[in-house]
Design an enzyme around this catalytic site. Structure first.
Site, PDB file in Angstrom:
ATOM      1  N   ASP A  75      29.386  40.772  35.035  1.00 37.89           N
ATOM      2  CA  ASP A  75      28.503  40.222  34.211  1.00 37.89           C
ATOM      3  C   ASP A  75      26.999  40.612  34.384  1.00 37.89           C
ATOM      4  OD1 ASP A  75      28.578  39.074  36.722  1.00 37.89           O
ATOM      5  OD2 ASP A  75      29.292  37.224  36.061  1.00 37.89           O
ATOM      6  N   ASP A 106      45.236  36.282  32.585  1.00 32.61           N
ATOM      7  CA  ASP A 106      45.579  37.202  33.707  1.00 32.61           C
ATOM      8  C   ASP A 106      46.519  37.023  34.370  1.00 32.61           C
ATOM      9  OD1 ASP A 106      44.076  39.421  32.376  1.00 32.61           O
ATOM     10  OD2 ASP A 106      42.527  39.304  33.914  1.00 32.61           O
TER      11      ASP A 106
END
Ligand SMILES: *[C@@H]1O[C@H](CO)[C@@H](O)[C@H](O)[C@H]1NC(C)=O
Ligand SMILES: CC(=O)N[C@H]1CO[C@H](CO)[C@@H](O)[C@@H]1O
Length: 763
Positions: free
Chosen positions: A481, A151
């Site tokens: 998550d 990223d």
């Protein structure tokens, strides 16, 4: 067909042999339940005492008393919730030999995702060590693909990965030849620099290759650019021609190994695992959704390149410490009896740089050895974002059904005629910003959603999407998550916690107090947001999760609101002490017994538990300190920020923990010296609370003789002083850079004195 027959034969010949075994601790759990019941009786008695002895209106200490009652009510109820984590501990064991006997030729494809976000705080050398460690898994290489999601969109990271792809041609055969462990080169060389015995020749030459590579990469990183000759030699770098910034660039994708024309062999002529570099498209006006966005792009891209049925994701600092972990995970997924219900297998987060007495409590011992096995007994642990194996179909929204059996057959993906270049072009779009618009990918879980009434969902059109499968990881939450794992479990799927003696993954733990507190702020903030979101374990999970698992989730979700009771306890009793108003029963009073029992029993239990998880006494003490600091700072800030978010004043942020620290800081870390070094607002709170208690303690000891009175308030105040010793040292005694700045010292002393004076004279 054949598989089925074999299975039946197996059953009739030698009985059914499962691929994994589950053990529950019956005796210990029974003993614990008895113990917990006595503690609960104590807690209930404390409540009774508080409720029945409230000072009358106008009497001294009425307000303080009611506050104590509130805090103890909270502590007690929270304690009840945490019991779910200890009520039914479950441990798993795998039989990898059975797996390879039955399925060696039918093993599924596995895709491994490594995520990195910023080359300046996640050094490329660290990233490629992780990549190399997972490429070298003991698993058929043609069935394994490794994806690096960058990223940061950094050509330096790409360059490092390119170098790693060359080095892997030597490293992987070396690992296989000498059964090397661990398979991260850096970790391996670190543990093998002393005894250079029989394999010394090979060791020396592979080490030389590694060090040359390291030199080239660190040089490039230092210069912040790729040497011109290398840049010209590899066409991949041309993709950076149109690159304007890390927040604004096209998709960059490179298949470094794999595909029709890139199927590289290692030096021994064996196939290598597929290796792919991906930097998804980024545009300033387009939210990129942090790690969840990166994971979703990887899921889509990999579905065209390799389509592994199993997905492993690891953070870039978490190298594999055990080359058999993939096989371990498959023992769960491929078990004939129970495998089809399992959605993910979570390994614990372990760290290879925690010091002996873990000054920042970062080893998560109790969590890995007690709490998560506890959750596993109720349907499975949380998904914690790294070291986790998922079934691809479930991650992409598959519906749960008890009957369904999955086919572990290899699917051929992609067009055989297609060249790597064509494939890359074709999948580029899957990693573009716009791809997810008007799809089910990520389906935002914003807070306001849950708070607005249900009919507004219909108006906004949310309800009609309800029946479409939700794809990938969820967006809009700092702990993407946990919420993703929760939504999977709410569909009926189970998860497994697997914590082998030799740890599967080792990462880098924070090495300063600031990092630790910020990390906990993000976690507690995210967990609280889950509680308030549509996927709240409290109501969305109702009837979908087992009640104990629900309680387990809520334990974590209530981290942030825990701050108030703890804050209250850490200064109000002390202030009342200053005015000589008792808030606890005297020793001679029979009501003293429940207090003493609960406190002694709980702390003894926590110490014993910690030692059983192979911690040290000092480590336990340090854990108590961090427990206090988290609650009085991280959780408080997390709570306030969540309220601001609810009120619409702020946005979700995601802070990546720094994985590099300067040598000074590292040295202090190794000496277990607490690292402050800045005037962060969190430190001011800590310092002020510490000063307040110190002042009051000194005054109280001077004012009356300590002998003869065993006042619980003095003891509490004294314990707070004791636990804050490192803060006083950092305020007044230390000279190094990690101390607390003198501005904080001045502020905390003044504020402490001010509060004390006010309390004595004004109230
Ligand atoms: C990591 O692996 C090495 C080598 O197999 C082993 O000696 C070590 O104990 C492992 N570390 C942990 C924390 O399990
Ligand atoms: C004990 C130990 O290994 N400490 C290291 C942990 O990692 C940090 C960051 O990479 C180093 O600075 C420490 O020296």
């Amino acid at each position: 067909m054949r598989g089925k027959e074999e299975r039946e034969n197996m059953r009739s010949d030698d009985g059914y042999l499962p691929l994994f075994e589950t053990r529950r601790e019956r005796v210990r759990v029974m003993a614990y339940r008895v113990f917990a019941t006595t503690v609960f009786v104590g807690i209930a008695l404390i409540w009774v005492y508080r409720g029945s002895h409230i000072p009358g209106a106008g009497e001294d200490g009425r307000l303080g008393w009611i506050g104590m009652f509130g805090a103890e009510l909270w502590f007690g109820l929270y304690w009840v919730l945490t019991q779910s984590l200890r009520w039914n501990r479950t441990f798993r064991f795998t039989f990898k030999d059975r797996l390879s006997k039955r399925y060696e030729n039918e093993l599924p494809k596995v895709d491994i995702f490594v995520c990195t976000a910023d080359p300046s705080i996640e050094p490329p050398m660290m990233v490629i060590n992780t990549v190399l460690s997972v490429m070298a898994y003991d698993y058929p290489p043609e069935k394994m693909s490794v994806y690096l999601s960058d990223d940061g969109g950094s050509d330096l990271t790409y360059y490092a990965l390119l170098e790693a792809s060359f080095f892997s041609k030597h490293w992987i055969p070396y690992c296989k030849k000498f059964k090397v462990e661990p398979r991260s080169p850096a970790a391996y060389f670190l543990s093998h620099h002393h005894h250079q015995s029989d394999e010394s020749q090979d060791l020396a030459s592979i080490k030389k290759l590694y060090e040359d590579m390291e030199d080239r990469i660190t040089n490039a990183v230092k210069l912040e650019r790729i040497p011109e000759n290398i840049r010209l030699k590899h066409k991949g770098f041309s993709q950076w021609n149109s690159f304007s910034s890390r927040k604004d660039h096209d998709t960059i994708i490179q298949i470094l190994i794999g595909g029709r024309d890139m199927a590289a062999k290692d030096v021994e002529g064996c196939t290598l695992p597929t290796l792919v570099y991906l930097a998804r498209e980024k545009r300033p006006q387009h939210p990129h959704n942090f790690k969840a966005g990166a994971m979703n792009a990887l899921i889509r891209v990999s579905s065209e390149i390799s389509k592994g049925q199993i997905i492993l994701n690891v953070d870039c600092d978490m190298y594999s410490n055990n080359s058999h972990s993939v096989r371990d995970a498959l023992c769960f997924f491929m078990d004939e009896e129970k495998g089809h219900e399992i959605a993910f297998v979570q390994f614990p987060q372990n760290f290879d740089n925690v010091t002996k007495n873990e000054i920042y409590a970062s080893s998560f011992r109790v969590m890995s050895d007690v709490e998560f096995p506890g959750l596993d007994g109720h349907g499975g642990p949380l998904y914690i974002g790294t070291g986790c194996f998922h079934r691809r179909d479930i991650l992409c929204g598959a519906k749960f059904s008890k009957e369904s059996r999955i086919q572990w057959r290899r699917e051929n993906v992609g067009n055989v005629e297609e060249s790597v270049g064509e494939l890359e072009e074709r999948v580029k779009g899957l990693a573009s910003c716009g791809f997810e618009d008007n799809t089910q990918w990520g389906r935002e879980v914003s807070l306001s959603l849950s708070l607005s009434l249900t009919h507004t969902h219909t108006q906004k059109g949310y309800l009609k999407h309800e029946f479409l499968p939700k794809m990938g990881l969820k967006y809009g939450c700092p702990v993407e998550d946990v919420i993703t794992g929760l939504s999977i479990q709410c569909k009926g799927w189970k998860s497994i916690f697997y914590n082998p003696a030799r740890k599967g993954f080792l990462g880098v733990a924070p090495t300063s107090l600031d990092q630790t507190l910020v990390q906990h702020k993000r976690w507690s903030e995210g967990d609280l947001q889950i509680l308030l979101s549509k996927y709240s374990p409290a109501w969305y999970g109702l009837g979908k999760l087992s009640p104990c698992l629900q309680m387990g989730y809520i334990t974590y979700c209530l981290w942030a609101p825990n701050c108030f009771a703890t804050l209250y306890y850490s200064f109000v009793p002390s202030l009342y002490l200053l005015r000589g108003i008792p808030l606890f029963p005297q020793v001679s009073n029979p009501w003293f017994i429940p207090f003493a029992y609960v406190i002694i029993a709980q702390y003894t239990h926590s110490l014993v538990e910690f030692l059983q998880c192979s911690g040290t006494v000092l480590g336990w003490w340090n854990n108590q300190r961090i427990w206090l600091y988290k609650r009085t700072t991280s959780y408080l800030f997390a709570f306030l920020d969540t309220m601001l978010l609810l009120a619409g004043f702020s946005e979700t942020t995601f802070i990546v923990t720094n994985k590099v620290s300067d040598p000074d800081v590292s040295q202090r870390y190794e000496q277990e010296l607490m690292e402050f070094g800045s005037a962060a607002p969190m430190f001011s709170i800590l310092a002020t609370l510490a000063m307040l208690n110190l002042i009051i303690f000194v005054v109280s000891v001077v004012k009356r003789s300590v002998f003869g009175i065993m006042d619980m308030q003095i003891v509490l105040c004294g314990v707070l002083v004791l636990i804050n010793l490192p803060v006083y040292k950092a305020l007044f005694l230390r000279k190094d850079k990690g101390k607390l700045p003198s501005s904080v010292a001045a502020k905390s002393v003044l504020l402490g004195l001010f509060v004390c004076t006010c309390f004595v004279f004004l109230f």
